[in-house]
Design a protein around this motif. Structure first.
Motif, PDB file in Angstrom:
ATOM      1  N   VAL A 253     -39.587   0.288 -35.410  1.00 49.36           N
ATOM      2  CA  VAL A 253     -39.258   1.179 -34.300  1.00 49.36           C
ATOM      3  C   VAL A 253     -38.173   2.135 -34.770  1.00 49.36           C
ATOM      4  CG1 VAL A 253     -38.356   1.351 -31.947  1.00 49.36           C
ATOM      5  CG2 VAL A 253     -39.915  -0.505 -32.541  1.00 49.36           C
ATOM      6  N   VAL A 254     -38.403   3.416 -34.519  1.00 54.72           N
ATOM      7  CA  VAL A 254     -37.459   4.446 -34.927  1.00 54.72           C
ATOM      8  C   VAL A 254     -36.704   4.922 -33.688  1.00 54.72           C
ATOM      9  CG1 VAL A 254     -37.198   6.666 -36.076  1.00 54.72           C
ATOM     10  CG2 VAL A 254     -39.106   5.167 -36.687  1.00 54.72           C
TER      11      VAL A 254
ATOM     12  N   LYS B 179     -47.367  -1.323 -37.987  1.00 53.72           N
ATOM     13  CA  LYS B 179     -47.413  -0.381 -36.889  1.00 53.72           C
ATOM     14  C   LYS B 179     -45.992   0.016 -36.530  1.00 53.72           C
ATOM     15  CE  LYS B 179     -50.401  -1.545 -33.281  1.00 53.72           C
ATOM     16  NZ  LYS B 179     -51.344  -0.659 -32.677  1.00 53.72           N
ATOM     17  N   GLY B 180     -45.838   1.258 -36.036  1.00 51.95           N
ATOM     18  CA  GLY B 180     -44.497   1.684 -35.651  1.00 51.95           C
ATOM     19  C   GLY B 180     -44.526   2.731 -34.559  1.00 51.95           C
TER      20      GLY B 180
ATOM     21  N   HIS C 191     -44.194  18.430 -31.276  1.00 53.52           N
ATOM     22  CA  HIS C 191     -44.150  18.791 -32.698  1.00 53.52           C
ATOM     23  C   HIS C 191     -44.513  17.580 -33.560  1.00 53.52           C
ATOM     24  CE1 HIS C 191     -42.621  20.513 -36.437  1.00 53.52           C
ATOM     25  NE2 HIS C 191     -41.725  19.559 -36.541  1.00 53.52           N
ATOM     26  N   LEU C 192     -43.889  16.444 -33.276  1.00 54.64           N
ATOM     27  CA  LEU C 192     -44.174  15.238 -34.063  1.00 54.64           C
ATOM     28  C   LEU C 192     -45.631  14.816 -33.890  1.00 54.64           C
ATOM     29  CD1 LEU C 192     -43.153  12.960 -35.933  1.00 54.64           C
ATOM     30  CD2 LEU C 192     -42.582  11.663 -33.885  1.00 54.64           C
ATOM     31  N   ASP C 193     -46.153  14.930 -32.659  1.00 60.75           N
ATOM     32  CA  ASP C 193     -47.553  14.559 -32.429  1.00 60.75           C
ATOM     33  C   ASP C 193     -48.492  15.386 -33.314  1.00 60.75           C
ATOM     34  OD1 ASP C 193     -47.068  12.523 -30.659  1.00 60.75           O
ATOM     35  OD2 ASP C 193     -47.380  13.722 -28.858  1.00 60.75           O
TER      36      ASP C 193
ATOM     37  N   ASP D 255     -52.026   0.032 -45.210  1.00 62.06           N
ATOM     38  CA  ASP D 255     -52.391   0.547 -43.885  1.00 62.06           C
ATOM     39  C   ASP D 255     -51.158   0.592 -42.987  1.00 62.06           C
ATOM     40  OD1 ASP D 255     -54.959   0.278 -44.875  1.00 62.06           O
ATOM     41  OD2 ASP D 255     -55.357  -1.602 -43.800  1.00 62.06           O
ATOM     42  N   PHE D 256     -51.030   1.665 -42.237  1.00 67.88           N
ATOM     43  CA  PHE D 256     -49.923   1.731 -41.274  1.00 67.88           C
ATOM     44  C   PHE D 256     -50.232   2.762 -40.190  1.00 67.88           C
ATOM     45  CE2 PHE D 256     -45.710   2.870 -39.613  1.00 67.88           C
ATOM     46  CZ  PHE D 256     -45.155   1.612 -39.438  1.00 67.88           C
ATOM     47  N   ASP D 257     -49.976   2.376 -38.935  1.00 64.57           N
ATOM     48  CA  ASP D 257     -50.150   3.282 -37.802  1.00 64.57           C
ATOM     49  C   ASP D 257     -48.794   3.660 -37.236  1.00 64.57           C
ATOM     50  OD1 ASP D 257     -52.983   3.573 -37.502  1.00 64.57           O
ATOM     51  OD2 ASP D 257     -53.044   1.439 -36.953  1.00 64.57           O
ATOM     52  N   LEU D 258     -48.656   4.945 -36.881  1.00 67.49           N
ATOM     53  CA  LEU D 258     -47.392   5.427 -36.334  1.00 67.49           C
ATOM     54  C   LEU D 258     -47.652   6.305 -35.115  1.00 67.49           C
ATOM     55  CD1 LEU D 258     -44.287   5.486 -36.860  1.00 67.49           C
ATOM     56  CD2 LEU D 258     -44.648   7.599 -38.140  1.00 67.49           C
ATOM     57  N   TYR D 259     -46.862   6.085 -34.063  1.00 64.52           N
ATOM     58  CA  TYR D 259     -47.039   6.829 -32.816  1.00 64.52           C
ATOM     59  C   TYR D 259     -45.699   7.365 -32.332  1.00 64.52           C
ATOM     60  CZ  TYR D 259     -50.995   3.592 -32.946  1.00 64.52           C
ATOM     61  OH  TYR D 259     -52.072   2.865 -33.339  1.00 64.52           O
ATOM     62  N   SER D 260     -45.773   8.408 -31.490  1.00 66.70           N
ATOM     63  CA  SER D 260     -44.566   8.837 -30.785  1.00 66.70           C
ATOM     64  C   SER D 260     -44.512   8.094 -29.460  1.00 66.70           C
ATOM     65  CB  SER D 260     -44.607  10.346 -30.521  1.00 66.70           C
ATOM     66  OG  SER D 260     -45.532  10.640 -29.493  1.00 66.70           O
TER      67      SER D 260
END
Lengths: 157, 435
Positions: B87-88, B126-127, B141-143, B165-170
């Motif tokens: 988590v960021v 995932k993050g 912008h990030l999306d 493998d890695f998934d990242l979302y806003s």
């Protein structure tokens, strides 16, 4: 309750972001994005999201009550948010807010009868090095003077 | 993407080096300027080697608490069944702070690469990048950046052909300072009110969705690729012992050139304010400075000739915090500053812990009473005493964050409070203490 196809697509995508069974994680984003489209967090909207996320309306309501950007009443077409927190205060944020109150004839969290402008004195919006800062809806304006504010608002009448 | 303030030639640009470069946020620009070399390097490193490199850099959390990053990552349990998450923290709500938005605006791939390296180190799949709701432009912008990253194979399955493998979302917030506190942020991510959790367990063991989680600030993740690329020692040597690297300092207030600047840890604070910040405005003298966001105890002008690193700040009785430096000139009314700070904390207290909820409410009332000319001498003592009684008595640091600047302002600028009170003809009467 129906939403635009764009918002429905966004919801569908959002719901894939969370671990199985934990779709409630989408609640805050769904409220934010739906509020933009509906204009406010209405009772119908809360009931709809509660149904979609399998939580009670009360659970949605308590979340809505917590976050300062979620509002149950509609705001003006342009929501004027003026920061008066320390960094902005040091460079005239409080005077800017007083000026806006007089110019718009409304106070904190009030909306003009015409529905054109609403006003809010906000806490730090993260533009401290370019103070004083305001937001008109989601758009930032930095180093705002009373003259610049007048121009911005007159352009939106 | 335009810069909000001109850079200074005296900066040390490590994580802001792409700021101002044309299309700096695009993948092609990032790849053409050394992007993803660090991530590829980590494919030949074991998770422990990655963590050791970050430990060697002496990188400390850039969100405020300054906890050693490598050590934090090492707390994540290994070989657990089920997912681990990243988590960021891009909530950036500490008054005075406006740097994380620049890192995501100008160089989002640097942050993404840092996240991927952290994911490799702790085995995360995932993050989420949690960004405050007011920064909608930044979330959009990030999306669009994330979309490009997925399309080009830098997120999702088999990233850059590495098999990882890695998934990242806003994830958007919705207006709550409290959600910058890690456990409140996790509650918000789960669709709840941002009320802090009791710890232990810490997020490394039970974080997002009750899974092991690495939670760091945007700037912390953004610092990781250069550490891996150039080595932990190289990064550590940029700063002072135990205070590695550079950091973004957000200079605000009564200076000639306010702005966000990247400087090595340990730079002298007066040098920073005078040489990079252009000195005090209008030929005024400095009265005081809040060095790292409004939660930090204030420094008088004569206390500011110190190195800007975590340990020197602690020695001076304050904190480097989130890098939000607010400089005040000789005409600044410190009583009004104390009241404005308390108004903020009263507004943002989530109400979960009584010392914070009631403490901030009453401190605001007492400070307003003093400013309005209705204060008594004993109010000045009471403000200090009540603030002290909040310290360490709440689930999360918000109570401390409200108390610490207040205690320091009353102690260091007491004559200003007394001058307000002296204007009240009933200041010494026992009968004025109503409401």
């Amino acid at each position: 309750m129906t939403f635009s196809p764009e918002l429905e697509a966004r919801f569908a995508d959002l719901l894939t972001h969370y671990p199985p069974g934990r779709q409630r994680g989408a609640l805050v984003p769904m409220l934010m994005y739906a509020q933009d489209e509906v204009g406010a967090v209405t009772p119908e909207l809360m009931a709809e999201l509660a149904k979609r996320l399998d939580v009670s309306v009360l659970q949605v309501d308590e979340v809505v009550g917590y976050y300062s950007m979620l509002h149950k009443k509609p705001q003006g077409k342009t929501h004027v948010q003026i920061c008066t927190n320390v960094a902005c205060m040091l460079r005239g944020g409080a005077e800017l807010y007083d000026h806006a109150c007089k110019k718009l004839g409304i106070g904190h969290k009030q909306t003009q009868a015409s529905g054109v402008f609403s006003l809010e004195e906000v806490e730090c919006i993260g533009a401290c090095s370019w103070a004083p800062a305001i937001q008109l809806n989601y758009t930032f304006h930095h180093e705002v003077t009373t003259d610049k504010l007048d121009q911005l608002l007159e352009g939106l009448q | 993407m335009k810069l909000y303030n001109p850079p200074s030639p005296l900066e040390t640009k490590v994580i802001s080096k792409r700021f101002g470069v044309e299309n700096s946020w695009r993948l092609d620009t990032y790849l053409a300027t050394g992007g993803f070399e660090a991530f590829k390097k980590t494919m030949e490193m074991s998770p422990d080697q990655i963590i050791d490199e970050v430990k060697a850099s002496s990188l400390r959390g850039r969100g405020g608490a300054g906890f050693p990053t490598g050590l934090k990552w090492s707390f994540v349990p290994k070989n657990v069944e089920g997912p681990t998450y990243i988590v960021v923290n891009g909530d950036e709500s500490e008054p005075g702070t406006c740097k994380d938005r620049l890192l995501i605006e100008h160089d989002p791939y640097q942050m993404i690469e840092g996240i991927l390296i952290a994911a490799r180190a702790v085995g995360a799949s995932k993050g989420w990048v949690y960004i405050r709701g007011e920064y909608r432009y930044l979330i959009d912008h990030l999306d669009s950046v994330l979309k490009e990253a997925y399309q080009r194979g830098y997120l999702g399955k088999n990233i850059a052909g590495t098999g990882f493998d890695f998934d990242l979302y806003s994830q958007t917030g919705a207006g709550a300072y409290e959600c910058g506190e890690e456990s409140a942020l996790l509650e918000s991510l789960e669709g709840k009110r941002g009320v802090p959790r009791i710890r232990p367990p810490f997020p490394a063991v039970s974080g997002a969705f009750q899974r092991p989680t690495v939670l760091n600030n945007v700037e912390t993740f953004s610092s990781v690729p250069e550490i891996i690329k150039n080595g932990g020692k190289w990064y550590a040597d940029l700063g002072t012992p135990k205070n590695g690297g550079t950091r973004m300092v957000c200079l605000a207030g009564h200076v000639n050139k306010p702005g966000v600047y990247e400087v090595p840890l340990g730079m002298n604070m007066m040098y920073f304010i005078n040489e990079i910040g252009g000195g005090m405005w209008k030929g005024k003298k400095m009265k005081a400075t809040i060095p790292g966001g409004s939660s930090c105890p204030i420094l008088r002008a004569d206390e500011c000739d110190i190195p800007m690193d975590y340990d020197s700040m602690a020695k001076a009785g304050t904190m480097l915090g989130s890098g939000g430096m607010m400089v005040m000139d000789e005409d600044t009314d410190m009583v009004k500053i104390a009241l404005r700070i308390m108004r903020f904390y009263k507004h943002e207290s989530c109400g979960w812990c009584i010392p914070c909820r009631e403490g901030t409410t009453w401190l605001q009332k007492m400070l307003a009473r003093i400013v309005d000319g209705n204060g008594a001498m004993r109010d000045v003592d009471m403000v200090g005493d009540l603030a002290k009684s909040m310290l360490g008595r709440t689930f999360c640091p918000l109570g401390d964050a409200a108390a610490m600047p207040t205690i320091s302002i009353v102690e260091k600028f007491r004559p200003e409070f007394e001058a307000y009170v002296a204007r009240n003809p009933f200041a010494n009467s026992e009968l004025v203490q109503v409401g």
